[in-house]
Write an enzyme that holds these catalytic residues in place. Structure first.
Site, mmCIF file in Angstrom:
data_model
loop_
_atom_site.group_PDB
_atom_site.id
_atom_site.type_symbol
_atom_site.label_atom_id
_atom_site.label_comp_id
_atom_site.label_asym_id
_atom_site.label_seq_id
_atom_site.Cartn_x
_atom_site.Cartn_y
_atom_site.Cartn_z
ATOM 1 N N SER A 85 -5.977 -5.656 -13.276
ATOM 2 C CA SER A 85 -5.022 -4.903 -12.446
ATOM 3 C C SER A 85 -3.898 -5.745 -11.888
ATOM 4 O O SER A 85 -3.094 -5.261 -11.090
ATOM 5 C CB SER A 85 -5.746 -4.245 -11.275
ATOM 6 O OG SER A 85 -6.485 -3.157 -11.746
ATOM 7 N N THR A 203 -5.154 -4.176 -7.136
ATOM 8 C CA THR A 203 -4.023 -4.947 -6.612
ATOM 9 C C THR A 203 -4.490 -6.064 -5.681
ATOM 10 O O THR A 203 -5.435 -5.871 -4.923
ATOM 11 C CB THR A 203 -3.167 -3.981 -5.759
ATOM 12 O OG1 THR A 203 -2.666 -2.983 -6.615
ATOM 13 C CG2 THR A 203 -2.036 -4.679 -5.049
ATOM 14 N N THR A 221 0.690 -6.537 -8.594
ATOM 15 C CA THR A 221 -0.200 -5.626 -9.330
ATOM 16 C C THR A 221 0.410 -5.242 -10.675
ATOM 17 O O THR A 221 1.639 -5.330 -10.849
ATOM 18 C CB THR A 221 -0.408 -4.336 -8.503
ATOM 19 O OG1 THR A 221 -1.385 -3.514 -9.126
ATOM 20 C CG2 THR A 221 0.871 -3.525 -8.379
ATOM 21 N N ARG A 231 6.942 4.117 -14.049
ATOM 22 C CA ARG A 231 6.369 4.457 -12.733
ATOM 23 C C ARG A 231 6.252 3.201 -11.866
ATOM 24 O O ARG A 231 5.826 2.142 -12.314
ATOM 25 C CB ARG A 231 4.985 5.087 -12.936
ATOM 26 C CG ARG A 231 4.252 5.455 -11.637
ATOM 27 C CD ARG A 231 3.282 4.378 -11.205
ATOM 28 N NE ARG A 231 2.503 4.757 -10.018
ATOM 29 C CZ ARG A 231 1.736 3.924 -9.341
ATOM 30 N NH1 ARG A 231 1.633 2.664 -9.705
ATOM 31 N NH2 ARG A 231 1.072 4.323 -8.287
ATOM 32 N N THR A 254 -3.869 -1.169 -0.893
ATOM 33 C CA THR A 254 -4.349 -1.086 -2.263
ATOM 34 C C THR A 254 -4.803 0.346 -2.509
ATOM 35 O O THR A 254 -5.140 1.050 -1.570
ATOM 36 C CB THR A 254 -5.504 -2.104 -2.466
ATOM 37 O OG1 THR A 254 -5.965 -2.009 -3.814
ATOM 38 C CG2 THR A 254 -6.665 -1.859 -1.544
ATOM 39 N N GLY A 255 -4.769 0.752 -3.761
ATOM 40 C CA GLY A 255 -5.203 2.108 -4.080
ATOM 41 C C GLY A 255 -4.091 2.938 -4.674
ATOM 42 O O GLY A 255 -3.131 2.389 -5.226
HETATM 43 C C1 SD4 Z 1 -0.244 1.151 -7.301
HETATM 44 N N1 SD4 Z 1 -1.367 0.379 -5.305
HETATM 45 O O1 SD4 Z 1 0.448 0.794 -8.244
HETATM 46 C C2 SD4 Z 1 -1.205 0.186 -6.729
HETATM 47 C C3 SD4 Z 1 -2.447 0.445 -7.465
HETATM 48 C C4 SD4 Z 1 -3.430 -0.505 -7.377
HETATM 49 O O2 SD4 Z 1 -4.310 -1.697 -9.224
HETATM 50 O O3 SD4 Z 1 -3.801 -0.823 -6.277
HETATM 51 N N2 SD4 Z 1 -3.799 -0.882 -8.625
HETATM 52 O O4 SD4 Z 1 -0.251 2.294 -6.865
#
Ligand code: SD4
Length: 343
Positions: A85, A203, A221, A231, A254-255
């Site tokens: 990631s 991330t 990330t 995106r 994160t998320g």
């Molecule tokens: C995102 N917050 O691109 C990041 C995703 C993540 O590994 O945490 N990904 O939305």
């Protein structure tokens, strides 16, 4: 005798004030208290934050700058192909392209960011150069790549055989199901074939306080796996994936980035700390803001916040169970589970 004692007292006032001010000169008799010079601390998201913290700590323990520490720290997972990631080896978008998002912020509100950057492992270092060498804050896509190449970075292939294999597996169904680290047994059962789904990889967001009492942060990330090409998530957006206010504290997230962007999550956490909330309480309130907007959706996605205040106190909160974070200071080295709303 009297005058010797007076001189001694004057000297001790000055030296204790010098400790309080980190050795800076005093203006009159007003002492501006600052954190003790041994109070360095670094915190970062997920278990793999431990290795990243170790790299950051090697700078902080020598009283280096938090900005240098966070950059060095997050470069560790960026270069690790087993982390799918972040950086090299990150899972690609649905077209098979690895596109990286990263940002960095220092104690003076200086910040730099790259979005949808391809072919460069250390996106965070490109973000730092955007901050230091341009009048801009964000460079995106081809422009970010051109800037990196012009500044000596080399073009690389970031798609490892493992990530390519996972992408090809995903292509068989081509269903976009961004389920990050959801420790939900039912979800796991129903989505067991979703590569890069409910795994503890994500991330890296890192924030640090240095020996001079200054804060900085970094976030990097490859974003959500199999996203639409182009995106951009929360991670490179100042205020969403990362925010640092040297008067108050710093936060990162994160998320599922879309949910974090909507509430400008990291900035919200810092502002809540400014109002007097602890780092953990501030993170919890930000998570609750996400739930309030979408109570049903929030049950099946993960978002976690991590925060550090000016006193070196830290805390985290997540939607789902399973979010962990790593802490390193002169007193502590640990990986902790975050509290969560669900589960
Ligand atoms: C995102 N917050 O691109 C990041 C995703 C993540 O590994 O945490 N990904 O939305």
């Amino acid at each position: 005798m009297k005058s010797t004692r007076r001189k001694f007292l004057q000297a001790s006032v000055i030296s204790s004030a010098a400790v309080l001010t980190g050795g800076q000169a005093l203006a009159g008799s007003i002492v501006q208290p600052r954190p003790a010079t041994n109070g360095s601390i670094v915190i970062s998201t997920w278990d793999f934050g431990r290795a990243a913290n170790a790299a950051a700590w090697s700078i902080l323990e020598r009283k280096g700058r938090a900005l240098d520490a966070v950059e060095a720290g997050v470069r560790v997972p960026e270069a690790d192909p087993s982390n799918q990631s972040v950086g090299y080896g990150g899972l690609p978008d649905r077209d098979g392209r690895v596109t990286l998002d990263a940002c960095i912020m220092d104690e003076f509100y200086n910040c730099g960011s790259v979005m949808a950057l391809e072919h460069i492992t250390h996106a965070i270092s490109v973000a730092r150069l955007v901050m230091e060498k341009t009048p801009h804050i964000v460079l995106a896509g081809d422009g970010a790549l051109q800037f990196a190449l012009a500044n000596g970075f080399k073009k690389e292939n970031l798609l490892t055989p493992e990530s390519e294999k996972a992408w090809k597996e995903w292509l068989k169904r081509s269903r976009y199901e961004p389920a990050i680290n959801v420790e939900n047994q039912l979800f796991r059962k129903e989505n067991s074939s979703y590569p890069g789904g409910a795994e503890n990889h994500d991330t890296i967001g890192m924030v640090a306080l240095d020996a001079s009492g200054n804060l900085s942060g970094a976030c990097t990330t490859s974003g959500l796996a199999y996203k639409i090409h182009g995106r951009v998530g929360d991670s490179p957006i100042i205020g969403a994936g990362l925010y640092v206010d040297n008067e108050v504290g710093a936060a990162t997230s994160t998320g599922v980035g879309e949910e974090v962007i909507r509430i400008v999550g990291s900035h919200l956490v810092v502002e809540l700390m400014r109002q007097g909330h602890s780092p953990e309480a501030a993170c919890k309130m930000a998570v609750q803001r996400i739930i309030k907007r979408s109570p049903e959706k929030s049950k099946n996605i993960q978002v976690g916040f991590l925060a550090l205040n000016k006193k070196g106190e830290y805390g985290a909160y997540a939607l789902q169970k399973g979010f962990t974070y790593a802490v390193k200071s002169s007193k502590t080295e640990l990986v902790k589970p975050s509290k969560s709303i669900y589960g």
